[in-house]
Design an enzyme around this catalytic site. Structure first.
Site, PDB file in Angstrom:
ATOM      1  CB  SER A  94       7.729  21.848  35.765  1.00 43.20           C
ATOM      2  OG  SER A  94       8.658  21.844  34.704  1.00 43.20           O
ATOM      3  CE  LYS A  95       1.187  24.659  32.074  1.00 49.34           C
ATOM      4  NZ  LYS A  95       1.017  23.359  32.742  1.00 49.34           N
ATOM      5  NE  ARG A  96      10.182  23.998  37.698  1.00 53.03           N
ATOM      6  CZ  ARG A  96       9.596  24.052  38.875  1.00 53.03           C
ATOM      7  NH1 ARG A  96       8.790  25.067  39.164  1.00 53.03           N
ATOM      8  NH2 ARG A  96       9.786  23.100  39.771  1.00 53.03           N
TER       9      ARG A  96
END
Length: 274
Positions: A94-96
């Site tokens: 998700s590369k938050r």
């Protein structure tokens, strides 16, 4: 068992460094799914079940599900993976990365709503944006370092001050994470297969920290270069991710068998260089 422990056990038990990316694109599904209710879940489940014996991890990409309004399919898919393939870690891609109060909600999303074992995060807003993930000591925090995309060099290669010289920003990120952020031993780094020299450099900085390595297959990363430049002394340390080359190995009724064959071939190719 923590994410890192589960990963080490899976490397040994399955003799595999392959991570199967689950990035559903219904236009690429076999024709049989055009009239299938719940096609996103059904297709990803079939691929996962077919490839599990050759995998060290699964990596569902959240945007591929969210864009289709299929968040519930993602939740049920991860539940299926845990129930039918226990001990096989699930990394939510998700590369938050956001301010701390918002990051707390993103951490809850990954680890409570979806019950992922690990999550990818973006460190470029600083430690407070990552800390809510790091606080989950049993979960994996897979942090972007040197990504596989062509534009990675726009920012990640910028020279920054280091002692009496300079070095690329991605090297500073790697050292900072290994030295300061990894107090729970739950960090891993994203380093792209398309940059073998950078893989070697980051490995020298961080020691045995696991790498999630995207870019093999459709993006053109070379398996030999990845393994020889970035494996650890025991021949592990890598989670080599492939999505499209496995998921869409066939659009016929043999789609699951073809995916299994692609995952097995990648495992064997990696193992030749370990």
């Amino acid at each position: 068992m923590t994410f890192i422990q589960a990963l080490h056990e899976r490397w040994q038990r399955a003799d595999s460094l392959v991570c199967v990316g689950l990035d559903p694109e219904p236009a690429k599904f076999p024709a049989r799914f055009r009239e299938t209710p719940d096609a996103v879940f059904a297709f990803c489940r079939d691929i996962a079940d077919a490839t599990a014996e050759y995998a060290c991890a699964f990596k569902p990409q959240i945007a591929h599900f969210a864009a289709l309004g299929a968040e519930d399919a993602l939740r049920r898919l991860i539940a299926h993976l845990h129930a039918h393939h226990p001990g096989l870690p699930v990394i939510l891609d998700s590369k938050r990365g956001d301010i701390g109060s918002t990051a707390q909600h993103y951490a809850s999303e990954a680890f409570q709503r979806y019950a992922a074992d690990a999550v990818t995060v973006n460190p470029y807003m600083g430690r407070d944006s990552v800390q809510p993930f790091l606080d989950h000591a049993d979960k994996g925090v897979v942090i972007l370092c040197r990504t596989s995309n062509p534009g990675a060099s726009d920012l990640q290669d910028l020279e920054v001050a280091h002692a009496t010289s300079t070095r690329p920003l991605y090297q500073h990120v790697a050292e900072t994470i290994a030295r300061d952020w990894n107090s729970h031993g739950n960090c891993a780094l994203v380093v792209g297969a398309t940059w073998p020299r950078q893989l070697r450099e980051v490995r020298a900085i961080v020691g045995d920290m696991p790498f999630l390595v995207p870019g093999v297959g459709a993006q053109g990363g070379d398996v030999e270069a990845v393994v020889t430049q970035a494996r650890t002394a025991d021949g592990t340390g890598l989670v080599v991710s492939s999505s499209r080359a496995i998921l869409y190995a066939s659009q016929g009724d043999d789609y699951a068998d073809a995916a299994a064959a692609a995952a097995r071939d990648l495992r064997d190719s990696i193992n030749r260089w370990r």
